[in-house]
Design a protein around this motif. Structure first.
Motif, short mmCIF file in Angstrom:
data_model
loop_
_atom_site.label_atom_id
_atom_site.label_comp_id
_atom_site.label_asym_id
_atom_site.label_seq_id
_atom_site.Cartn_x
_atom_site.Cartn_y
_atom_site.Cartn_z
N ASN A 164 -1.40 11.00 -5.61
CA ASN A 164 -2.31 10.33 -4.68
C ASN A 164 -1.68 9.08 -4.07
OD1 ASN A 164 -4.43 12.13 -4.88
ND2 ASN A 164 -5.38 11.05 -6.59
N GLN A 165 -1.01 8.29 -4.90
CA GLN A 165 -0.41 7.05 -4.43
C GLN A 165 0.68 7.34 -3.39
OE1 GLN A 165 1.53 4.77 -7.51
NE2 GLN A 165 1.73 2.95 -6.25
N GLU A 166 1.54 8.31 -3.68
CA GLU A 166 2.63 8.62 -2.76
C GLU A 166 2.12 9.27 -1.48
OE1 GLU A 166 5.51 10.88 -4.93
OE2 GLU A 166 6.06 9.21 -6.22
N ALA A 167 1.11 10.15 -1.60
CA ALA A 167 0.55 10.80 -0.42
C ALA A 167 -0.14 9.78 0.48
CB ALA A 167 -0.43 11.90 -0.83
N ASN A 168 -0.88 8.85 -0.11
CA ASN A 168 -1.56 7.85 0.68
C ASN A 168 -0.60 6.89 1.38
OD1 ASN A 168 -4.18 8.75 0.24
ND2 ASN A 168 -4.43 7.53 -1.61
N ALA A 169 0.56 6.64 0.74
CA ALA A 169 1.57 5.80 1.38
C ALA A 169 2.12 6.48 2.63
CB ALA A 169 2.71 5.51 0.40
N ILE A 170 2.34 7.79 2.56
CA ILE A 170 2.79 8.55 3.73
C ILE A 170 1.71 8.53 4.81
CG2 ILE A 170 3.47 10.84 4.56
CD1 ILE A 170 4.59 11.37 1.72
N TYR A 171 0.49 8.75 4.39
CA TYR A 171 -0.65 8.76 5.32
C TYR A 171 -0.76 7.42 6.06
CZ TYR A 171 -5.61 8.77 6.70
OH TYR A 171 -6.78 8.69 7.40
N GLU A 172 -0.62 6.31 5.35
CA GLU A 172 -0.76 5.00 5.99
C GLU A 172 0.34 4.75 7.01
OE1 GLU A 172 -3.31 3.19 5.88
OE2 GLU A 172 -4.32 4.30 4.29
N LYS A 173 1.54 5.25 6.76
CA LYS A 173 2.63 5.10 7.73
C LYS A 173 2.31 5.87 9.01
CE LYS A 173 6.32 4.43 4.33
NZ LYS A 173 7.55 5.04 3.72
N ARG A 174 1.76 7.07 8.86
CA ARG A 174 1.37 7.84 10.03
C ARG A 174 0.24 7.14 10.79
NH1 ARG A 174 -2.84 12.54 10.55
NH2 ARG A 174 -4.01 10.60 10.31
N GLN A 175 -0.72 6.58 10.05
CA GLN A 175 -1.82 5.88 10.67
C GLN A 175 -1.34 4.72 11.53
OE1 GLN A 175 -4.11 8.17 10.50
NE2 GLN A 175 -5.74 6.75 9.97
N GLN A 176 -0.31 4.03 11.07
CA GLN A 176 0.21 2.90 11.83
C GLN A 176 0.81 3.35 13.15
OE1 GLN A 176 -0.20 -0.44 11.22
NE2 GLN A 176 0.53 -0.47 13.33
N VAL A 177 1.49 4.50 13.14
CA VAL A 177 2.04 5.05 14.39
C VAL A 177 0.91 5.37 15.36
CG1 VAL A 177 3.31 6.98 15.41
CG2 VAL A 177 4.12 5.94 13.29
N TYR A 178 -0.16 5.99 14.87
CA TYR A 178 -1.29 6.33 15.72
C TYR A 178 -1.98 5.08 16.26
CZ TYR A 178 -1.20 11.34 14.63
OH TYR A 178 -0.86 12.66 14.54
N ALA A 179 -2.14 4.07 15.41
CA ALA A 179 -2.79 2.83 15.84
C ALA A 179 -1.99 2.15 16.94
CB ALA A 179 -2.96 1.89 14.65
N THR A 180 -0.67 2.15 16.80
CA THR A 180 0.20 1.55 17.81
C THR A 180 0.06 2.29 19.14
OG1 THR A 180 1.77 0.81 16.13
CG2 THR A 180 2.59 0.99 18.39
N TYR A 181 -0.02 3.63 19.08
CA TYR A 181 -0.18 4.42 20.29
C TYR A 181 -1.50 4.08 20.98
CZ TYR A 181 -0.39 8.38 23.49
OH TYR A 181 -0.46 9.16 24.62
N LEU A 182 -2.58 4.01 20.23
CA LEU A 182 -3.89 3.73 20.82
C LEU A 182 -3.91 2.36 21.50
CD1 LEU A 182 -6.18 5.09 17.97
CD2 LEU A 182 -5.94 6.05 20.26
N GLN A 183 -3.28 1.39 20.89
CA GLN A 183 -3.25 0.05 21.48
C GLN A 183 -2.45 0.03 22.78
OE1 GLN A 183 -1.67 -2.34 18.30
NE2 GLN A 183 -3.50 -2.09 17.01
#
Length: 380
Positions: A164-183
């Motif tokens: 769970n810890q490692e999967a969520n770390a990957i997920y959060e990195k992807r989320q940051q890419v998406y957030a940057t795109y939206l902005q």
């Protein structure tokens, strides 16, 4: 644990755009090439208005083709299941956009890593996917390593916590890419689809509305923008603080049970199904909590998303898992109650106070235990 959504990998050059004759409906052509795929059939899922469409095409030497009229809402899912696997549950799927012109899907073996080009939305999607494709591959490798562990080691809390810890770390990195795109792209129509991926299948109404509101008016008023606005309004009606919409459905004996019949108790509305593995894994914990708090004003109402052909499996799951609380289902897909509550993925739950107001959503495991202890451990 949160799972990543399918990603694309930029590989193919831009294709030429086909022209439609004036007065004729715009058409799309999807041409696929995955030389090493094992799939024998390809499926294209999309909607024509509110009507679900499932098109199919044979795969020959890794090549397949679809033709059709461009739908009002262009998002579709291209699925190439492994031989013998059900298409609707395959993770070999790729989001594509059915716009006017020729759309190319190019890859090696797995469609989820393929590139899609040829039209504006697909080009934008592939460009962003180049930034996030490694996250999907990392996650696949992580789960493969976990499944390769000996069964005794794999089932330990330590192994599950590490996963769970490692999967969520990957997920959060992807989320940051998406957030940057939206902005950076508030005026781009593709931002609506990035936002959908960013909030996931179980979004929070408040953050969803805020991110949507930051997009340009022209994007929000587009056909898909209007659909998203309706979705947000639906989620706001079942957000924390709202009174849970009342409903009535049949229990296993065919008798109608209303949610409001349970007023006076803290009620956990539990959306689940016999075929949902995470739901079934959570059931022993729910049984423990129900046993501990049923005399203190707590109950559970199970709402099954099984369909009519799965009725026997639903009843067997209730018996096998020892679920003593009330159960209802429409035995249709979709379940009307799930639509009312905006449930697009399970397990999901809603915790209500004795007056029927929503206190919390999607509490599981230790979080649910702590919340019930806070509410009920002082009760007589």
């Amino acid at each position: 644990m949160r799972r990543l959504l399918p990603f694309l990998l930029a590989l193919a050059p831009l294709a030429t755009i086909a022209q439609s004759k004036p007065g004729l409906p715009a058409t799309f052509l999807v041409q696929g090439s995955l030389p090493a795929t094992k799939a024998r059939m390809a499926y294209l899922y999309y909607k024509n208005g509110t009507q679900p469409i499932v098109d199919s095409a044979a795969v020959h030497d890794g090549r397949f083709q679809f033709k059709g009229t461009v739908p009002a809402l262009p998002q579709a899912q291209l699925v190439l299941p492994s031989p013998g696997s059900p298409a609707e549950r395959s993770d070999e799927r790729l989001p594509i956009y059915l716009e006017k012109g020729t759309i190319t899907v190019v890859g090696k073996d797995h469609v989820k890593y393929a590139a899609v080009e040829g039209t504006p939305l697909n080009h934008e999607s592939t460009s962003l996917a180049a930034q996030v494709s490694s996250f999907r591959q990392q996650l696949d490798a992580l789960y493969a390593a976990y499944e390769a562990l000996p069964a005794a080691e794999r089932s330990t809390p330590a192994a599950e916590a590490k996963l769970n810890q490692e999967a969520n770390a990957i997920y959060e990195k992807r989320q940051q890419v998406y957030a940057t795109y939206l902005q950076a792209h508030p005026t781009t129509l593709y931002s609506l689809y990035v936002l959908e991926s960013y909030v996931g299948p179980i979004p929070q109404a408040s953050s969803y509305a805020a991110l949507f509101g930051a997009l340009a008016p022209s994007v929000r008023s587009s056909p898909y923008g209007k659909v998203m606005q309706q979705r947000i309004e639906q989620l706001q009606r079942v957000a924390v603080g709202a009174v849970a919409p009342d409903f009535s459905q049949a229990n296993p004996n065919g008798q109608q049970l209303k949610l409001s019949d349970l007023r006076g108790n803290y009620v956990l509305i539990d959306f689940w199904a016999s075929w949902c593995a995470p739901c079934r894994q959570e059931n022993p914990h729910l049984v423990e909590l129900y046993t501990a708090y049923k005399t203190k004003g707590f109950t559970i109402l199970g709402v099954s998303l099984d369909n009519a052909s799965q009725r026997a499996a639903w009843l067997k799951a209730i018996a096998s898992d020892g679920l003593p609380w009330p159960q209802v289902s429409s035995l249709t897909r979709p379940n009307p109650v799930a639509l009312t509550y905006g449930v697009n993925a399970i397990p999901q739950n809603f915790l209500l106070d004795p007056q029927g107001r929503i206190l919390a959503t999607n509490l599981r495991g230790e979080e649910l235990s702590k919340k019930l202890a806070e509410l009920l451990d002082k009760a007589k």
